[in-house]
Design a protein around this motif. Structure first.
Motif, PDB file in Angstrom:
ATOM      1  N   VAL A  46      46.146 101.254  75.806  1.00 23.46           N
ATOM      2  CA  VAL A  46      47.339 100.519  76.236  1.00 23.46           C
ATOM      3  C   VAL A  46      48.598 101.204  75.705  1.00 23.46           C
ATOM      4  O   VAL A  46      49.610 101.288  76.413  1.00 23.46           O
ATOM      5  N   ILE A  47      48.545 101.732  74.448  1.00 22.47           N
ATOM      6  CA  ILE A  47      49.703 102.431  73.874  1.00 22.47           C
ATOM      7  C   ILE A  47      50.023 103.677  74.702  1.00 22.47           C
ATOM      8  O   ILE A  47      51.185 103.895  75.102  1.00 22.47           O
ATOM      9  N   VAL A  48      49.010 104.495  74.972  1.00 27.30           N
ATOM     10  CA  VAL A  48      49.234 105.724  75.748  1.00 27.30           C
ATOM     11  C   VAL A  48      49.676 105.371  77.166  1.00 27.30           C
ATOM     12  O   VAL A  48      50.601 105.981  77.718  1.00 27.30           O
ATOM     13  N   ARG A  49      49.041 104.382  77.748  1.00 30.11           N
ATOM     14  CA  ARG A  49      49.383 103.972  79.109  1.00 30.11           C
ATOM     15  C   ARG A  49      50.836 103.500  79.186  1.00 30.11           C
ATOM     16  O   ARG A  49      51.580 103.862  80.107  1.00 30.11           O
ATOM     17  N   GLY A  50      51.245 102.680  78.222  1.00 25.30           N
ATOM     18  CA  GLY A  50      52.603 102.167  78.234  1.00 25.30           C
ATOM     19  C   GLY A  50      53.640 103.248  78.038  1.00 25.30           C
ATOM     20  O   GLY A  50      54.674 103.270  78.732  1.00 25.30           O
ATOM     21  N   LEU A  51      53.402 104.180  77.128  1.00 22.23           N
ATOM     22  CA  LEU A  51      54.354 105.265  76.881  1.00 22.23           C
ATOM     23  C   LEU A  51      54.421 106.213  78.080  1.00 22.23           C
ATOM     24  O   LEU A  51      55.503 106.671  78.468  1.00 22.23           O
ATOM     25  N   PHE A  52      53.268 106.485  78.665  1.00 25.55           N
ATOM     26  CA  PHE A  52      53.253 107.374  79.825  1.00 25.55           C
ATOM     27  C   PHE A  52      54.014 106.757  80.990  1.00 25.55           C
ATOM     28  O   PHE A  52      54.836 107.412  81.641  1.00 25.55           O
ATOM     29  N   ASP A  53      53.749 105.487  81.253  1.00 22.03           N
ATOM     30  CA  ASP A  53      54.434 104.803  82.353  1.00 22.03           C
ATOM     31  C   ASP A  53      55.941 104.794  82.118  1.00 22.03           C
ATOM     32  O   ASP A  53      56.726 105.020  83.049  1.00 22.03           O
ATOM     33  N   ALA A  54      56.355 104.555  80.883  1.00 21.53           N
ATOM     34  CA  ALA A  54      57.784 104.483  80.568  1.00 21.53           C
ATOM     35  C   ALA A  54      58.454 105.845  80.692  1.00 21.53           C
ATOM     36  O   ALA A  54      59.492 105.988  81.344  1.00 21.53           O
ATOM     37  N   LEU A  55      57.868 106.879  80.079  1.00 20.89           N
ATOM     38  CA  LEU A  55      58.484 108.205  80.092  1.00 20.89           C
ATOM     39  C   LEU A  55      58.433 108.830  81.478  1.00 20.89           C
ATOM     40  O   LEU A  55      59.368 109.505  81.912  1.00 20.89           O
ATOM     41  N   ASN A  56      57.349 108.596  82.193  1.00 18.39           N
ATOM     42  CA  ASN A  56      57.211 109.188  83.520  1.00 18.39           C
ATOM     43  C   ASN A  56      58.154 108.538  84.526  1.00 18.39           C
ATOM     44  O   ASN A  56      58.456 109.119  85.562  1.00 18.39           O
ATOM     45  N   GLY A  57      58.633 107.334  84.212  1.00 21.82           N
ATOM     46  CA  GLY A  57      59.535 106.652  85.121  1.00 21.82           C
ATOM     47  C   GLY A  57      61.001 106.882  84.842  1.00 21.82           C
ATOM     48  O   GLY A  57      61.856 106.317  85.524  1.00 21.82           O
ATOM     49  N   VAL A  58      61.313 107.731  83.853  1.00 19.19           N
ATOM     50  CA  VAL A  58      62.712 107.989  83.499  1.00 19.19           C
ATOM     51  C   VAL A  58      63.429 108.680  84.660  1.00 19.19           C
ATOM     52  O   VAL A  58      62.938 109.658  85.214  1.00 19.19           O
TER      53      VAL A  58
END
Length: 601
Positions: A491-503
């Motif tokens: 969930v940590i990796v998923r959340g960070l990836f989703d956030a950074l990839n959506g910048v």
């Protein structure tokens, strides 16, 4: 083979037979006399491809998997994608037949209306496009495809609904008669004369004063920024209007009773439709995050803009200007007040990106009563997911949560000059602390990344976290439930990836790196240190999850660089080279179009 006539449509077909003849092979009515020239086209190659697709397909339904697989570029996606029908979905309960669809294109909306059981007349000036619609709707006895220019279509009957979807702006090109009267007004008056006394005209058109055009988006038809804003239209060009002028022109045609809605990001590929109260009413600011999120995912976003539209829209809506600066209009009008005697059931409807698999498509209705907004979620189709799916979709109703979507705060941090990873870690810690509490622990607990948490927390990521003005956190829209054991690290990796990839945009920083490296650094700062191979393993698992849900999962993006500056000149070199290569390929494919575009500028 489909018959050209149904038992209940004898009178309608008799009227068609007066001026038209039916081609049973093409499933198209065409004029007996020689038709006037109609030159609009998306190109021979593109339209021949679409005709071939329709002739070969065995399933022509709106969400046909065959048609989904046939989408290979922008023209084919535009004409085949069911997401375009989100424009009319909120109006389904109000639509009445018979329906006249003027300028039906290649029939995606025709198919939608036909599948809803309405009697539909699809009027299309291009013979090839009419043939595409004929093939697409061959199994629908309630749909008649008519190949004729609007000027040559002289029906005796009145229609309960008439649509001008992306058509009115072309009136000066295709409806001019040489008189001094503006062809736009001529067309509206002619259409108004075809409407039943309590019928409705539906117009979808770009807003000349849309916020995205102030940000530097090219004018949709002419391809040059600021053309509409500065009103460089001519008497023989396409033309769009602001809200007031469009309303005035419709009123002059005799359609004095009107209701406006606002498709977002625009009417071509809407992910949401907002009505007047949500777009410009006292509570419009509550809906701004919804609109902002959709604007950020605009399929036609250019390489360079002068400001962040997804940020500016909040100020626009908070000040009651959302209606005037919407990117597109969905204008409904009638000669009778009875057409709009029933209030809208929802203030806004959200559908999201239409690239999901059928079983996971959804609609979310926002309903405002006495200043309070309730959120209702429903599946859009009755399709069942695969039995081996590792995730379960959960669509719960809930009250609207006020506050800041936490993922928006990340974008603000990344626009600071020389931002630091510690700033991102402080932002992420608000989320991870909330995640700890949601999983039954204390925010101060030190947890290992491999601890197993409840599968209902799969979607407890920053884009679903609301932080109110007091700093209180609340997760909303926890749509996905993992059926397999779920570890905290995923969930940590998923959340960070989703956030950074959506910048959308990021200022320059000496700590910028590829997303995988940044995820690793942030995990360490947050107390969840993971080796790179374990991070990559979780990114692979995330990719596999997306493959289950989506039809169009992109290539693995974890090594994508963050954009470094708002200015296009400062994009990283790999991104800039890729864009230049795309332009070169376009010029090679369309040399004449490129020449005239350069000449006009």
């Amino acid at each position: 083979m489909k018959k050209p006539i149904g038992a209940k449509q004898v009178m309608e077909v008799d009227q068609l037979k007066r001026d038209f003849q039916f081609n049973i092979n093409a499933n198209v009515w065409s004029l007996k006399e020689k038709a006037g020239a109609f030159t609009y086209s998306d190109g021979d190659e593109n339209e021949n491809y679409l005709l071939s697709v329709m002739k070969k397909a065995s399933d022509h339904s709106l969400m046909s998997e065959e048609l989904t697989l046939a989408m290979k570029d922008w023209p084919s996606t535009y004409h085949l994608h069911h997401q375009r029908c989100n424009l009319l979905r909120p109006l389904v309960g109000q639509l009445k037949g018979p329906i006249l669809e003027i300028g039906a294109g290649c029939g995606v909306l025709t198919r939608f209306l036909g599948e809803k059981g309405h009697r539909v007349f699809a009027l299309e000036g291009s013979a090839r496009r009419a043939s595409i619609i004929g093939a697409r709707c061959r199994d629908l006895d309630n749909v008649s495809v008519v190949n004729a220019n609007f000027q040559d279509f002289l029906p005796q009957q009145k229609f309960q609904t008439i649509t001008l979807i992306g058509v009115l702006e072309y009136a000066r090109l295709f409806f001019a008669d040489g008189s001094d009267t503006d062809p736009v007004d001529q067309m509206l008056r002619r259409v108004a004369g075809m409407i039943a006394p309590d019928g409705v005209l539906i117009v979808a058109i770009e807003n000349q004063m849309g916020l995205k055009y102030f940000a530097g988006y090219p004018e949709d038809h002419l391809g040059i920024p600021m053309t509409g804003i500065e009103d460089h239209y001519t008497d023989s060009s396409v033309v769009t209007f602001g809200r007031q002028e469009l309303s005035d022109r419709i009123t002059r045609a005799g359609l004095t009773h009107q209701r406006f809605a606002y498709p977002v990001p625009d009417y071509k590929f809407p992910e949401a439709v907002l009505f007047e109260e949500a777009m410009s009413g006292p509570q419009a600011g509550q809906y701004a995050p919804l609109v902002a999120g959709v604007l950020a995912s605009d399929r036609q976003k250019p390489n360079h803009v002068t400001f962040r539209i997804s940020r500016a829209i909040r100020t626009v809506m908070k000040n009651g200007m959302g209606s005037d600066m919407a990117n597109s209009f969905l204008a409904m009008s009638s000669p009778s007040p009875e057409a709009f005697s029933t209030p809208e059931q929802s203030s806004a409807v959200y559908y999201g990106n239409g690239d999901r698999k059928k079983a996971y498509l959804k609609e979310i209705h926002f309903t405002e009563i006495a200043g309070k907004v309730s959120v209702t979620r429903r599946p859009l189709t009755e399709s069942a997911p695969r039995p081996d799916a590792t995730v379960v979709q959960v669509l719960n109703d809930e009250s609207f949560a006020r506050g800041t979507l936490w993922i928006e705060a990340l974008q603000d941090i990344l626009l600071r000059d020389n931002w630091k990873l510690k700033d991102l870690a402080e932002w992420a810690r608000v989320w991870t602390d909330a995640l700890k509490v949601q999983s039954g622990h204390s925010a101060s607990d030190s947890l290992s990344f491999d601890i197993i948490i409840d599968g209902t927390l799969l979607d407890a990521i920053p884009k679903n976290l609301i932080v109110d003005e007091n700093g209180t956190t609340q997760f909303v829209d926890l749509e996905w439930n993992m059926t397999q054991p779920l570890d905290l690290g995923f969930v940590i990796v998923r959340g960070l990836f989703d956030a950074l990839n959506g910048v959308e945009l990021a200022s320059n920083s000496d700590e910028a790196a590829d997303i995988t490296t940044m995820i690793g650094a942030l995990c360490t700062l947050l107390g969840f240190a993971m080796p790179r191979d374990l991070i990559e393993d979780r990114l692979v698992r995330e990719h596999a999850l997306q493959v289950q849900i989506s039809n169009t999962v992109g290539r693995n993006k974890q090594l994508r660089f963050l954009r470094t500056q708002i200015s296009y000149r400062s994009l990283n070199k790999l991104e800039k080279r890729r864009k230049n290569f795309q332009r070169l390929m376009h010029k090679m494919r369309h040399p004449i179009q490129s020449f005239f575009k350069r000449a006009s500028s």
